[in-house]
Design a protein around this motif. Structure first.
Motif, PDB file in Angstrom:
ATOM      1  N   SER B  18       1.052 -10.052   7.622  1.00 40.97           N
ATOM      2  CA  SER B  18       1.740 -10.746   6.527  1.00 40.97           C
ATOM      3  C   SER B  18       0.914 -11.920   6.016  1.00 40.97           C
ATOM      4  O   SER B  18       0.835 -12.162   4.804  1.00 40.97           O
ATOM      5  CB  SER B  18       3.108 -11.254   7.000  1.00 40.97           C
ATOM      6  OG  SER B  18       3.935 -10.175   7.363  1.00 40.97           O
ATOM      7  N   PHE B  19       0.299 -12.636   6.941  1.00 36.11           N
ATOM      8  CA  PHE B  19      -0.501 -13.801   6.554  1.00 36.11           C
ATOM      9  C   PHE B  19      -1.699 -13.360   5.704  1.00 36.11           C
ATOM     10  O   PHE B  19      -2.077 -14.045   4.738  1.00 36.11           O
ATOM     11  CB  PHE B  19      -0.954 -14.545   7.815  1.00 36.11           C
ATOM     12  CG  PHE B  19      -1.721 -15.810   7.542  1.00 36.11           C
ATOM     13  CD1 PHE B  19      -1.067 -16.958   7.134  1.00 36.11           C
ATOM     14  CD2 PHE B  19      -3.100 -15.851   7.690  1.00 36.11           C
ATOM     15  CE1 PHE B  19      -1.773 -18.130   6.872  1.00 36.11           C
ATOM     16  CE2 PHE B  19      -3.817 -17.008   7.433  1.00 36.11           C
ATOM     17  CZ  PHE B  19      -3.143 -18.157   7.016  1.00 36.11           C
ATOM     18  N   ARG B 201       1.803  -0.894   3.914  1.00 36.18           N
ATOM     19  CA  ARG B 201       0.574  -1.166   3.160  1.00 36.18           C
ATOM     20  C   ARG B 201       0.760  -2.475   2.383  1.00 36.18           C
ATOM     21  O   ARG B 201       1.752  -2.646   1.678  1.00 36.18           O
ATOM     22  CB  ARG B 201       0.321  -0.009   2.194  1.00 36.18           C
ATOM     23  CG  ARG B 201      -0.895  -0.185   1.274  1.00 36.18           C
ATOM     24  CD  ARG B 201      -1.014   0.990   0.309  1.00 36.18           C
ATOM     25  NE  ARG B 201      -1.181   2.246   1.015  1.00 36.18           N
ATOM     26  CZ  ARG B 201      -2.368   2.741   1.414  1.00 36.18           C
ATOM     27  NH1 ARG B 201      -3.484   2.068   1.155  1.00 36.18           N
ATOM     28  NH2 ARG B 201      -2.431   3.894   2.049  1.00 36.18           N
ATOM     29  N   LEU B 202      -0.203  -3.369   2.505  1.00 33.80           N
ATOM     30  CA  LEU B 202      -0.144  -4.622   1.750  1.00 33.80           C
ATOM     31  C   LEU B 202      -0.311  -4.349   0.263  1.00 33.80           C
ATOM     32  O   LEU B 202      -1.077  -3.475  -0.136  1.00 33.80           O
ATOM     33  CB  LEU B 202      -1.252  -5.585   2.200  1.00 33.80           C
ATOM     34  CG  LEU B 202      -1.070  -6.305   3.528  1.00 33.80           C
ATOM     35  CD1 LEU B 202      -2.249  -7.254   3.750  1.00 33.80           C
ATOM     36  CD2 LEU B 202       0.245  -7.087   3.585  1.00 33.80           C
ATOM     37  N   ARG B 203       0.366  -5.163  -0.539  1.00 34.78           N
ATOM     38  CA  ARG B 203       0.152  -5.113  -1.982  1.00 34.78           C
ATOM     39  C   ARG B 203      -1.159  -5.778  -2.380  1.00 34.78           C
ATOM     40  O   ARG B 203      -1.741  -5.418  -3.396  1.00 34.78           O
ATOM     41  CB  ARG B 203       1.252  -5.912  -2.699  1.00 34.78           C
ATOM     42  CG  ARG B 203       2.566  -5.237  -2.818  1.00 34.78           C
ATOM     43  CD  ARG B 203       3.451  -6.103  -3.723  1.00 34.78           C
ATOM     44  NE  ARG B 203       4.746  -5.478  -3.923  1.00 34.78           N
ATOM     45  CZ  ARG B 203       5.688  -5.978  -4.705  1.00 34.78           C
ATOM     46  NH1 ARG B 203       5.470  -7.118  -5.349  1.00 34.78           N
ATOM     47  NH2 ARG B 203       6.828  -5.379  -4.839  1.00 34.78           N
ATOM     48  N   VAL B 208      -3.557  -1.416   5.828  1.00 33.30           N
ATOM     49  CA  VAL B 208      -2.387  -0.651   6.259  1.00 33.30           C
ATOM     50  C   VAL B 208      -2.242  -0.892   7.752  1.00 33.30           C
ATOM     51  O   VAL B 208      -3.230  -0.913   8.487  1.00 33.30           O
ATOM     52  CB  VAL B 208      -2.576   0.859   6.000  1.00 33.30           C
ATOM     53  CG1 VAL B 208      -1.387   1.652   6.528  1.00 33.30           C
ATOM     54  CG2 VAL B 208      -2.781   1.121   4.517  1.00 33.30           C
ATOM     55  N   VAL B 209      -1.007  -1.122   8.197  1.00 33.22           N
ATOM     56  CA  VAL B 209      -0.785  -1.252   9.635  1.00 33.22           C
ATOM     57  C   VAL B 209       0.286  -0.244  10.039  1.00 33.22           C
ATOM     58  O   VAL B 209       1.209   0.030   9.267  1.00 33.22           O
ATOM     59  CB  VAL B 209      -0.366  -2.699  10.003  1.00 33.22           C
ATOM     60  CG1 VAL B 209       1.000  -3.056   9.456  1.00 33.22           C
ATOM     61  CG2 VAL B 209      -0.404  -2.918  11.515  1.00 33.22           C
ATOM     62  N   ASP B 210       0.114   0.332  11.198  1.00 34.32           N
ATOM     63  CA  ASP B 210       1.150   1.214  11.738  1.00 34.32           C
ATOM     64  C   ASP B 210       1.901   0.429  12.793  1.00 34.32           C
ATOM     65  O   ASP B 210       1.438   0.257  13.921  1.00 34.32           O
ATOM     66  CB  ASP B 210       0.536   2.470  12.341  1.00 34.32           C
ATOM     67  CG  ASP B 210       1.611   3.403  12.890  1.00 34.32           C
ATOM     68  OD1 ASP B 210       2.817   3.036  12.814  1.00 34.32           O
ATOM     69  OD2 ASP B 210       1.258   4.473  13.398  1.00 34.32           O
ATOM     70  N   PHE B 211       3.074  -0.083  12.412  1.00 32.48           N
ATOM     71  CA  PHE B 211       3.824  -0.922  13.343  1.00 32.48           C
ATOM     72  C   PHE B 211       4.227  -0.161  14.603  1.00 32.48           C
ATOM     73  O   PHE B 211       4.461  -0.761  15.643  1.00 32.48           O
ATOM     74  CB  PHE B 211       5.061  -1.513  12.654  1.00 32.48           C
ATOM     75  CG  PHE B 211       4.722  -2.558  11.627  1.00 32.48           C
ATOM     76  CD1 PHE B 211       4.107  -3.747  11.995  1.00 32.48           C
ATOM     77  CD2 PHE B 211       5.008  -2.354  10.290  1.00 32.48           C
ATOM     78  CE1 PHE B 211       3.788  -4.706  11.050  1.00 32.48           C
ATOM     79  CE2 PHE B 211       4.695  -3.315   9.340  1.00 32.48           C
ATOM     80  CZ  PHE B 211       4.078  -4.495   9.718  1.00 32.48           C
ATOM     81  N   GLU B 227       7.830 -13.170  -2.559  1.00 29.16           N
ATOM     82  CA  GLU B 227       7.639 -11.860  -3.214  1.00 29.16           C
ATOM     83  C   GLU B 227       7.277 -10.854  -2.138  1.00 29.16           C
ATOM     84  O   GLU B 227       6.415 -11.149  -1.295  1.00 29.16           O
ATOM     85  CB  GLU B 227       6.436 -11.914  -4.169  1.00 29.16           C
ATOM     86  CG  GLU B 227       6.621 -12.734  -5.403  1.00 29.16           C
ATOM     87  CD  GLU B 227       7.103 -11.892  -6.573  1.00 29.16           C
ATOM     88  OE1 GLU B 227       7.500 -10.725  -6.344  1.00 29.16           O
ATOM     89  OE2 GLU B 227       7.091 -12.419  -7.685  1.00 29.16           O
ATOM     90  N   PRO B 228       7.838  -9.667  -2.170  1.00 28.97           N
ATOM     91  CA  PRO B 228       7.502  -8.660  -1.146  1.00 28.97           C
ATOM     92  C   PRO B 228       5.999  -8.511  -0.962  1.00 28.97           C
ATOM     93  O   PRO B 228       5.236  -8.543  -1.929  1.00 28.97           O
ATOM     94  CB  PRO B 228       8.145  -7.383  -1.697  1.00 28.97           C
ATOM     95  CG  PRO B 228       9.338  -7.881  -2.441  1.00 28.97           C
ATOM     96  CD  PRO B 228       8.892  -9.175  -3.073  1.00 28.97           C
ATOM     97  N   LEU B 229       5.602  -8.337   0.302  1.00 26.22           N
ATOM     98  CA  LEU B 229       4.186  -8.285   0.641  1.00 26.22           C
ATOM     99  C   LEU B 229       3.651  -6.864   0.711  1.00 26.22           C
ATOM    100  O   LEU B 229       2.438  -6.668   0.685  1.00 26.22           O
ATOM    101  CB  LEU B 229       3.936  -8.968   1.989  1.00 26.22           C
ATOM    102  CG  LEU B 229       4.161 -10.483   2.029  1.00 26.22           C
ATOM    103  CD1 LEU B 229       4.127 -10.988   3.469  1.00 26.22           C
ATOM    104  CD2 LEU B 229       3.090 -11.197   1.197  1.00 26.22           C
ATOM    105  N   THR B 230       4.551  -5.889   0.846  1.00 30.07           N
ATOM    106  CA  THR B 230       4.093  -4.509   1.003  1.00 30.07           C
ATOM    107  C   THR B 230       4.578  -3.665  -0.177  1.00 30.07           C
ATOM    108  O   THR B 230       5.575  -3.987  -0.830  1.00 30.07           O
ATOM    109  CB  THR B 230       4.608  -3.886   2.318  1.00 30.07           C
ATOM    110  OG1 THR B 230       6.046  -3.965   2.331  1.00 30.07           O
ATOM    111  CG2 THR B 230       4.055  -4.627   3.518  1.00 30.07           C
ATOM    112  N   SER B 231       3.854  -2.563  -0.392  1.00 33.88           N
ATOM    113  CA  SER B 231       4.145  -1.726  -1.560  1.00 33.88           C
ATOM    114  C   SER B 231       4.945  -0.484  -1.205  1.00 33.88           C
ATOM    115  O   SER B 231       5.403   0.228  -2.096  1.00 33.88           O
ATOM    116  CB  SER B 231       2.826  -1.305  -2.217  1.00 33.88           C
ATOM    117  OG  SER B 231       2.002  -0.646  -1.260  1.00 33.88           O
TER     118      SER B 231
END
Lengths: 270, 270
Positions: B18-19, B201-203, B208-211, B227-231
């Motif tokens: 996220s950071f 996936r980050l915007r 891309v991270v697989d949690f 604002e949302p961070l992922t798409s």
């Protein structure tokens, strides 16, 4: 048990050289591996880094060493725990806001069974050091107004430091970003570098700096430490009870109080 | 003008993903280049990093992105200055000690001509945000005892947030390391990730991270942002006046207050 490093300068100056020497003692050339922290003033703000692990192995300390952050007042600390667990909350320097300024405190020593009066400032962690810091700020806020003069402030800091030193070992660095106060019970040394500047060699690392290349002729930079950091300069060794009040690199006030003579704390016996 | 990022989790979790997305908006994919800061709780302590420059270009932000620091509560902020100069003292999140805990505050918005009552906590810098934080803590300390219940605390925070929102735009993240309070005037979104975890996936970056690879089945991790961070995930969009009180990854209380409907501040018009 711990080591202190402070700097007061008349122009923004990075602490990379001194910080490199100090942090080697956090697990490589010294036993102070239970945490480290730094506070660099930048205007009214203060930039801080703290970790509860050995500075000698730290990636973040590595960045602080290699990424010059210029300041006129900085305080660093490497910790070997005695009172309080090894954890972030117990890692110096401690910071509180008083009268719209950030105050920063780092301590080397130990006060047996120190019990502060209740007050507005409270410790978050479990060290005697943070309790003393809060006690000092509570007393300052209750005894004085924000407009106190340097004489009143220094008088207050010296009297209370000497009183804490009656209860144990109290080697102190304290700042509000304008001035830096240092008080010695057992061990402290200082050096003031000014023109003509020369080279200096760290005791704890293969590092030599030529301050003549890094400075201008009007720069005045003082460094205050627990143990001298360089092997080829003459450091001014504080006597027990000696204190100095630094501003813009100069010891603008200094003096000595009677304090009980104590052995400097080491790993043994704490 | 600014963007916020908070995390509440039931297990120590790093915020690298996220950071990374947020800090790209600090000068690369967004205009919030006037400073950045983060606060990660670690036990009772809080690890902070602040700089008054663009996060997208920062070596220190680079370390924070690539050096996982696990926490159950974290707050980050990237700044585009409106009130107050670009300087370290004006960089969020702001931190004060109250009742032996570090409280951390980050704000997006602006209150026109906010003038706090005098009190113990005072701003160091010149932002309206820090003045509001100090005002909030002064009121909390004067109105309540440290043993206040969650209901009393949440009641206090909601009432005062709604009052501030009458005076301007007040999107808030606040924490004492145990809980995280979020209040929306104009723009805020949240997501709670729990098993079965998937990829995201980050915007703002090619990441891309697989949690599923990073978590255990019992993990609950919530992220709150401007604002949302992922798409490729569904974010829960706050309505004006909505608030949530998070603990261990869950919104344990939530509600909505009437607040004036305002446009979200942008670079234009501020």
């Amino acid at each position: 048990m711990c080591e202190l490093l402070g700097m007061s300068a008349n122009v923004p100056t990075d602490m990379c050289f001194s910080f490199t020497g100090l942090t080697r003692r956090g697990g490589a050339t010294g036993p102070h591996k239970d945490g480290w922290g730094v506070a660099f003033y930048e205007g009214a703000g203060v930039k801080t880094f703290h970790e509860s692990l050995a500075s000698a192995d730290s990636r973040i300390a590595e960045i602080v060493k290699s990424h010059p952050m210029k300041t006129t007042v900085g305080i660093c600390h490497i910790r070997q725990a005695n009172v309080g667990d090894v954890c972030l909350a117990n890692t110096h320097p401690f910071i509180r806001e008083l009268w719209g300024q950030y105050w920063t405190f780092a301590h080397n020593g130990q006060l047996q069974n120190f019990t502060p009066d209740a007050g507005m400032y409270e410790p978050v962690g479990t060290t005697d050091s943070e309790s003393i810091f809060c006690d000092l700020l509570n007393r300052l806020r209750s005894d004085h107004h924000r407009e106190l003069s340097d004489d009143e402030l220094v008088g207050f800091l010296v009297e209370h430091s000497a009183a804490y030193a009656q209860q144990g070992v109290f080697n102190l660095l304290l700042s509000n970003g304008d001035w830096l106060f240092s008080f010695c019970t057992t061990k402290m040394a200082a050096i003031t570098r000014r023109a003509p500047f020369g080279p200096a060699r760290l005791r704890d690392d293969e590092m030599v700096v030529d301050f003549g290349q890094e400075t201008t002729p009007n720069d005045v930079v003082s460094v205050i430490v627990t143990e001298p950091l360089t092997s080829d300069e003459v450091w001014d060794i504080y006597q027990p009870g000696e204190w100095r009040f630094w501003r813009a690199g100069e010891a603008v006030r200094r003096g000595r109080k009677d304090v009980p003579i104590k052995p400097h704390p080491t790993n043994q016996g704490i």
